[in-house]
Design a protein around this motif. Structure first.
Motif, PDB file in Angstrom:
ATOM      1  N   UNK A  37       3.782   4.991   8.049  1.00 10.03           N
ATOM      2  CA  UNK A  37       5.139   4.308   7.387  1.00 10.03           C
ATOM      3  C   UNK A  37       4.808   4.561   5.771  1.00 10.03           C
ATOM      4  N   UNK A  38       5.259   5.288   5.045  1.00  5.87           N
ATOM      5  CA  UNK A  38       5.179   5.444   3.551  1.00  5.87           C
ATOM      6  C   UNK A  38       5.909   4.617   2.821  1.00  5.87           C
ATOM      7  N   UNK A  39       5.505   4.044   1.791  1.00  6.00           N
ATOM      8  CA  UNK A  39       6.345   3.037   0.854  1.00  6.00           C
ATOM      9  C   UNK A  39       6.958   4.208   0.089  1.00  6.00           C
ATOM     10  N   UNK A  97       0.841  -1.021   0.074  1.00  4.04           N
ATOM     11  CA  UNK A  97      -0.217  -0.064  -0.018  1.00  4.04           C
ATOM     12  C   UNK A  97       0.900   1.336  -0.140  1.00  4.04           C
ATOM     13  N   UNK A  98       0.160   2.432  -0.328  1.00  3.35           N
ATOM     14  CA  UNK A  98       0.963   3.626  -0.407  1.00  3.35           C
ATOM     15  C   UNK A  98       1.533   4.035   1.000  1.00  3.35           C
ATOM     16  N   UNK A  99       0.731   3.697   2.239  1.00  2.81           N
ATOM     17  CA  UNK A  99       1.164   3.888   3.507  1.00  2.81           C
ATOM     18  C   UNK A  99       0.336   3.137   4.277  1.00  2.81           C
ATOM     19  N   UNK A 100       0.997   2.845   5.579  1.00  2.00           N
ATOM     20  CA  UNK A 100       0.160   2.314   6.862  1.00  2.00           C
ATOM     21  C   UNK A 100       0.281   3.187   7.845  1.00  2.00           C
ATOM     22  N   UNK A 101      -0.746   3.362   8.357  1.00  2.00           N
ATOM     23  CA  UNK A 101      -0.665   4.217   9.624  1.00  2.00           C
ATOM     24  C   UNK A 101      -0.885   3.364  10.865  1.00  2.00           C
ATOM     25  N   UNK A 102       0.164   3.251  11.670  1.00  2.00           N
ATOM     26  CA  UNK A 102      -0.192   2.627  12.882  1.00  2.00           C
ATOM     27  C   UNK A 102       0.092   3.339  14.150  1.00  2.00           C
ATOM     28  N   UNK A 103      -1.150   3.360  14.897  1.00  2.00           N
ATOM     29  CA  UNK A 103      -1.237   4.518  15.986  1.00  2.00           C
ATOM     30  C   UNK A 103      -0.857   5.816  15.330  1.00  2.00           C
ATOM     31  N   UNK A 119       8.405  13.889  -4.904  1.00  2.00           N
ATOM     32  CA  UNK A 119       7.923  14.753  -3.705  1.00  2.00           C
ATOM     33  C   UNK A 119       6.281  15.010  -3.533  1.00  2.00           C
ATOM     34  N   UNK A 120       5.933  15.453  -5.094  1.00  2.00           N
ATOM     35  CA  UNK A 120       4.553  15.774  -4.878  1.00  2.00           C
ATOM     36  C   UNK A 120       3.633  14.423  -4.536  1.00  2.00           C
ATOM     37  N   UNK A 121       4.127  13.293  -4.909  1.00  2.00           N
ATOM     38  CA  UNK A 121       3.394  12.073  -4.818  1.00  2.00           C
ATOM     39  C   UNK A 121       3.441  11.671  -3.182  1.00  2.00           C
ATOM     40  N   UNK A 122       4.552  11.811  -2.658  1.00  2.00           N
ATOM     41  CA  UNK A 122       4.730  11.821  -0.913  1.00  2.00           C
ATOM     42  C   UNK A 122       3.872  12.930  -0.472  1.00  2.00           C
ATOM     43  N   UNK A 142      11.241   7.153   0.513  1.00  2.00           N
ATOM     44  CA  UNK A 142      10.086   6.703   1.584  1.00  2.00           C
ATOM     45  C   UNK A 142      10.237   7.550   2.681  1.00  2.00           C
ATOM     46  N   UNK A 143       9.284   7.640   3.458  1.00  2.00           N
ATOM     47  CA  UNK A 143       9.205   8.400   4.599  1.00  2.00           C
ATOM     48  C   UNK A 143       8.526   7.983   5.827  1.00  2.00           C
ATOM     49  N   UNK A 144       8.861   8.168   7.108  1.00  2.00           N
ATOM     50  CA  UNK A 144       8.061   7.928   8.285  1.00  2.00           C
ATOM     51  C   UNK A 144       7.507   9.279   8.627  1.00  2.00           C
ATOM     52  N   UNK A 145       6.107   9.373   9.114  1.00  2.00           N
ATOM     53  CA  UNK A 145       5.724  10.636   9.659  1.00  2.00           C
ATOM     54  C   UNK A 145       5.004  10.321  10.789  1.00  2.00           C
ATOM     55  N   UNK A 146       5.006  11.162  11.757  1.00  2.00           N
ATOM     56  CA  UNK A 146       4.322  11.001  13.284  1.00  2.00           C
ATOM     57  C   UNK A 146       3.167  12.215  13.305  1.00  2.00           C
TER      58      UNK A 146
END
Length: 126
Positions: free
Chosen positions: A28-30, A18-24, A55-58, A121-125
């Motif tokens: 977590x972005x692919x 998937x494009x991303x998974x939100x856990x809590x 960057x626009x996709x992210x 790829x990125x991780x965001x909170x």
């Protein structure tokens, strides 16, 4: 519990992910490459245009999770040629405030999917 994040404003996954998974509160972005989600064509006119599309996709995936680049805490940049680092970094830097930019690594790799030049790829909170 995890929440799947997918948006039509970023390229659709082309495999079992998937494009991303939100856990809590953590997203977590692919890795994204430079597919234009409107045309499904790669944007490879220049390394700057390619990086901007990534960057626009992210940005679109972050928006689908109600986040912005301000929420990003970690990025991973994979490039096919370290000689492109300066141009990639210049475009990437336009999306972050230098004082609050995320942690990051940049790695040169032998080859990327579809022979693109950059994947991020990125991780965001929240």
């Amino acid at each position: 519990m995890k929440t799947i994040i997918n948006t039509p404003n970023a390229p659709a996954p082309i495999g079992p992910y998937n494009q991303a998974i939100l856990s809590g509160n953590t997203l977590y972005m692919s890795g994204q490459v430079a597919f234009d989600p409107k045309t499904n064509e790669l944007v490879l006119d220049s390394i700057e245009a390619e990086t901007a599309q990534v960057m626009e996709n992210l940005k679109a995936v972050l928006a689908a999770a109600d986040m912005t680049f301000e929420n990003v805490v970690k990025t991973s940049i994979f490039i096919s040629d370290m000689n492109n680092f300066g141009q990639i970094n210049a475009v990437y830097g336009k999306y972050f405030d230098a004082d609050t930019a995320p942690a990051r690594e940049t790695v040169e790799v032998a080859k990327l999917p579809r022979s693109v030049n950059v994947e991020i790829s990125m991780i965001a909170i929240k």
